[in-house]
Design a protein around this motif. Structure first.
Motif, PDB file in Angstrom:
ATOM      1  N   MET A   1       0.841  -1.196   0.000  1.00 37.62           N
ATOM      2  CA  MET A   1       0.000   0.000   0.000  1.00 37.62           C
ATOM      3  C   MET A   1       0.876   1.246   0.000  1.00 37.62           C
ATOM      4  N   PHE A   2       0.350   2.314  -0.525  1.00 35.73           N
ATOM      5  CA  PHE A   2       1.021   3.600  -0.485  1.00 35.73           C
ATOM      6  C   PHE A   2       0.127   4.585   0.258  1.00 35.73           C
ATOM      7  N   PHE A   3       0.741   5.471   1.029  1.00 37.50           N
ATOM      8  CA  PHE A   3       0.011   6.472   1.776  1.00 37.50           C
ATOM      9  C   PHE A   3       0.422   7.859   1.303  1.00 37.50           C
ATOM     10  N   HIS A   4      -0.543   8.769   1.276  1.00 35.36           N
ATOM     11  CA  HIS A   4      -0.276  10.129   0.837  1.00 35.36           C
ATOM     12  C   HIS A   4      -0.365  11.069   2.028  1.00 35.36           C
ATOM     13  N   VAL A   5       0.732  11.753   2.341  1.00 33.60           N
ATOM     14  CA  VAL A   5       0.750  12.795   3.362  1.00 33.60           C
ATOM     15  C   VAL A   5       0.631  14.128   2.638  1.00 33.60           C
ATOM     16  N   GLN A   6      -0.326  14.952   3.021  1.00 34.46           N
ATOM     17  CA  GLN A   6      -0.594  16.186   2.291  1.00 34.46           C
ATOM     18  C   GLN A   6       0.374  17.289   2.706  1.00 34.46           C
ATOM     19  N   ARG A   7       1.647  17.039   2.451  1.00 30.82           N
ATOM     20  CA  ARG A   7       2.718  18.011   2.612  1.00 30.82           C
ATOM     21  C   ARG A   7       3.644  17.877   1.413  1.00 30.82           C
ATOM     22  N   MET A   8       4.124  19.003   0.908  1.00 27.84           N
ATOM     23  CA  MET A   8       5.064  18.966  -0.202  1.00 27.84           C
ATOM     24  C   MET A   8       6.437  18.586   0.328  1.00 27.84           C
ATOM     25  N   ILE A   9       7.194  17.804  -0.431  1.00 31.81           N
ATOM     26  CA  ILE A   9       8.476  17.318   0.062  1.00 31.81           C
ATOM     27  C   ILE A   9       9.498  18.436   0.172  1.00 31.81           C
ATOM     28  N   ASN A  10       9.317  19.531  -0.555  1.00 29.61           N
ATOM     29  CA  ASN A  10      10.222  20.677  -0.453  1.00 29.61           C
ATOM     30  C   ASN A  10       9.443  21.955  -0.750  1.00 29.61           C
ATOM     31  N   GLU A  11       9.879  23.045  -0.162  1.00 27.23           N
ATOM     32  CA  GLU A  11       9.193  24.319  -0.358  1.00 27.23           C
ATOM     33  C   GLU A  11       9.369  24.823  -1.792  1.00 27.23           C
ATOM     34  N   ILE A  12       8.285  25.340  -2.372  1.00 29.13           N
ATOM     35  CA  ILE A  12       8.334  25.997  -3.673  1.00 29.13           C
ATOM     36  C   ILE A  12       8.334  27.497  -3.413  1.00 29.13           C
ATOM     37  N   VAL A  13       9.440  28.159  -3.698  1.00 28.62           N
ATOM     38  CA  VAL A  13       9.571  29.584  -3.411  1.00 28.62           C
ATOM     39  C   VAL A  13       8.751  30.384  -4.427  1.00 28.62           C
ATOM     40  N   PRO A  14       7.897  31.295  -3.980  1.00 30.53           N
ATOM     41  CA  PRO A  14       7.073  32.060  -4.931  1.00 30.53           C
ATOM     42  C   PRO A  14       7.890  33.070  -5.730  1.00 30.53           C
ATOM     43  N   ASP A  15       7.492  33.264  -6.974  1.00 38.50           N
ATOM     44  CA  ASP A  15       8.107  34.247  -7.858  1.00 38.50           C
ATOM     45  C   ASP A  15       7.089  34.547  -8.956  1.00 38.50           C
ATOM     46  N   GLU A  16       7.489  35.343  -9.944  1.00 37.04           N
ATOM     47  CA  GLU A  16       6.590  35.691 -11.033  1.00 37.04           C
ATOM     48  C   GLU A  16       6.342  34.480 -11.945  1.00 37.04           C
ATOM     49  N   PRO A  17       5.167  34.402 -12.583  1.00 35.36           N
ATOM     50  CA  PRO A  17       4.943  33.341 -13.576  1.00 35.36           C
ATOM     51  C   PRO A  17       5.983  33.421 -14.687  1.00 35.36           C
ATOM     52  N   ASP A  18       6.373  32.257 -15.201  1.00 34.33           N
ATOM     53  CA  ASP A  18       7.391  32.199 -16.251  1.00 34.33           C
ATOM     54  C   ASP A  18       7.114  30.970 -17.117  1.00 34.33           C
ATOM     55  N   PRO A  19       6.239  31.105 -18.137  1.00 38.01           N
ATOM     56  CA  PRO A  19       5.894  29.951 -18.971  1.00 38.01           C
ATOM     57  C   PRO A  19       7.102  29.311 -19.653  1.00 38.01           C
ATOM     58  N   GLY A  20       8.111  30.119 -19.996  1.00 36.21           N
ATOM     59  CA  GLY A  20       9.294  29.551 -20.620  1.00 36.21           C
ATOM     60  C   GLY A  20      10.047  28.634 -19.668  1.00 36.21           C
ATOM     61  N   ALA A  21      10.186  29.056 -18.414  1.00 33.76           N
ATOM     62  CA  ALA A  21      10.833  28.216 -17.413  1.00 33.76           C
ATOM     63  C   ALA A  21      10.012  26.957 -17.155  1.00 33.76           C
ATOM     64  N   ALA A  22       8.691  27.100 -17.169  1.00 32.04           N
ATOM     65  CA  ALA A  22       7.823  25.936 -16.984  1.00 32.04           C
ATOM     66  C   ALA A  22       8.050  24.912 -18.080  1.00 32.04           C
ATOM     67  N   ASN A  23       8.233  25.389 -19.306  1.00 35.29           N
ATOM     68  CA  ASN A  23       8.431  24.458 -20.405  1.00 35.29           C
ATOM     69  C   ASN A  23       9.773  23.748 -20.295  1.00 35.29           C
ATOM     70  N   ALA A  24      10.818  24.457 -19.852  1.00 39.61           N
ATOM     71  CA  ALA A  24      12.108  23.805 -19.634  1.00 39.61           C
ATOM     72  C   ALA A  24      11.978  22.718 -18.573  1.00 39.61           C
ATOM     73  N   LEU A  25      11.192  23.007 -17.533  1.00 40.81           N
ATOM     74  CA  LEU A  25      11.032  22.059 -16.442  1.00 40.81           C
ATOM     75  C   LEU A  25      10.221  20.836 -16.861  1.00 40.81           C
ATOM     76  N   GLN A  26       9.450  20.962 -17.942  1.00 41.25           N
ATOM     77  CA  GLN A  26       8.712  19.794 -18.445  1.00 41.25           C
ATOM     78  C   GLN A  26       9.657  18.641 -18.794  1.00 41.25           C
ATOM     79  N   GLU A  27      10.884  18.966 -19.220  1.00 43.10           N
ATOM     80  CA  GLU A  27      11.839  17.906 -19.541  1.00 43.10           C
ATOM     81  C   GLU A  27      12.187  17.112 -18.287  1.00 43.10           C
ATOM     82  N   GLY A  28      12.263  17.811 -17.155  1.00 46.31           N
ATOM     83  CA  GLY A  28      12.552  17.139 -15.901  1.00 46.31           C
ATOM     84  C   GLY A  28      11.393  16.345 -15.357  1.00 46.31           C
ATOM     85  N   LEU A  29      10.215  16.559 -15.908  1.00 44.60           N
ATOM     86  CA  LEU A  29       9.037  15.800 -15.497  1.00 44.60           C
ATOM     87  C   LEU A  29       8.763  14.642 -16.445  1.00 44.60           C
ATOM     88  N   GLY A  30       8.515  14.952 -17.723  1.00 45.39           N
ATOM     89  CA  GLY A  30       8.072  13.943 -18.668  1.00 45.39           C
ATOM     90  C   GLY A  30       9.076  13.559 -19.731  1.00 45.39           C
TER      91      GLY A  30
END
Length: 317
Positions: A1-30
């Motif tokens: 079984m797997f359990f989900h704890v509703q906490r993020m494993i690391n803090e996401i520091v807020p900043d301005e939206p950046d669609p270009g950076a999001a697209n670069a990060l897609q490589e690290g995801l998919g």
């Protein structure tokens, strides 16, 4: 079984939206060497593992594979934060949801010039299971030969390549949201390099001065240096609730990627950090709720909260 704890494993520091950076990060995801691939590869190796005498190695795979689930959550949420918010949208929550472009605004125009148009055309400003050029993630990426040494060698190559790519992504943008997540993953990839290298050491491999891959000067990445000071590159988690993991039989002793006597350490799980849910995006009609639907959701939430007050039991009563 797997359990989900509703906490993020690391803090996401807020900043301005950046669609270009999001697209670069897609490589690290998919991408071929992204977090979706590591998650699926290690878990399938765990599911298919053979040989009871090799349980410590299976448990190591299970622990890392489970952590990778949280990395998928972290990186996908980071992508959503980087795409969240159309700069020209000037609406408000009480305006009709079918009028996000009122008063002449063109709220999603940046989708035509920045990043991946599918983030806004298909995903409502959220992450997608694709790489940086939009190719869908493929199960054919997963390597599971059934041979322990081959699988461990391939896993070390996967972590090293993933870490290499994340170092490159870090160099592409100064956005704090992107860098907070990428820095954490650079360090955790090194921890997983150490884990697989240590497992291979126990099977006769001598790494010498090869690791970590790639070699980096941590001072160039201040966020990475902070995490290294906390020892996250030499720590591995079991994510095991019943304390039956034997991964510590493998992940122990001196660190394979350090040459000053750093010691590997095991823990059950990181503490994590609280995280919330992203705000509505009226210009995307997301979530597209009217007052009647909101009332139904609130009623359902009250029922779930009442049930949550009951004591939780794992396994037979």
């Amino acid at each position: 079984m797997f359990f989900h704890v509703q906490r993020m494993i690391n803090e996401i520091v807020p900043d301005e939206p950046d669609p270009g950076a999001a697209n670069a990060l897609q490589e690290g995801l998919g991408g071929q060497f992204g977090e979706m691939r590591t998650m699926m590869q290690y878990l399938f190796q765990s599911f298919n593992f053979r040989g009871p005498e090799g349980k410590p190695y299976r448990d190591l795979l299970y622990g890392i594979g489970t952590e990778e689930i949280s990395h998928v959550e972290l990186i996908a949420t980071t992508i959503a934060r980087l795409t969240d918010g159309s700069p020209r949208y000037r609406g408000s929550k009480d305006e009709p949801l079918d009028q996000p472009g009122a008063k002449g605004a063109t709220p999603l125009s940046n989708a035509l010039a920045q990043g991946n148009i599918h983030h806004m055309l298909v995903g409502a400003q959220g992450a997608l299971p694709v790489d940086a050029v939009g190719n869908p993630w493929s199960g054919s990426y997963v390597y599971n030969s059934g041979n322990l040494v081959l699988d461990l060698l391939y896993n070390l190559m996967l972590e090293s390549t993933g870490r290499l790519q994340k170092c490159r992504i870090y160099e592409m943008s100064s956005n704090k949201t992107l860098r907070s997540t990428v820095s954490y993953l650079i360090v955790r990839d090194q921890a997983h390099e150490n884990a697989y290298a240590k497992a291979l050491e126990s099977l006769g491999v001598n790494w010498g001065k090869t690791l970590p891959i790639p070699k980096t000067n941590a001072e160039r990445y201040p966020e990475v240096a902070t995490l290294l000071e906390r020892g996250l590159h030499n720590r591995q988690y079991t994510f095991n609730l019943d304390h039956q993991s034997e991964a510590a039989k493998v992940f122990q002793g001196n660190s394979p990627s350090a040459h000053d006597g750093e010691v590997l350490r095991m823990a059950q799980a990181p503490e994590g950090v609280p995280f919330g849910i992203a705000p509505e995006r009226p210009e995307e009609f997301s979530p597209g709720l009217d007052s009647e639907l909101i009332e139904l959701i609130q009623a359902t939430a009250e029922m779930e909260l009442a049930e949550a007050d009951e004591p939780v039991r794992y396994g037979p009563a």
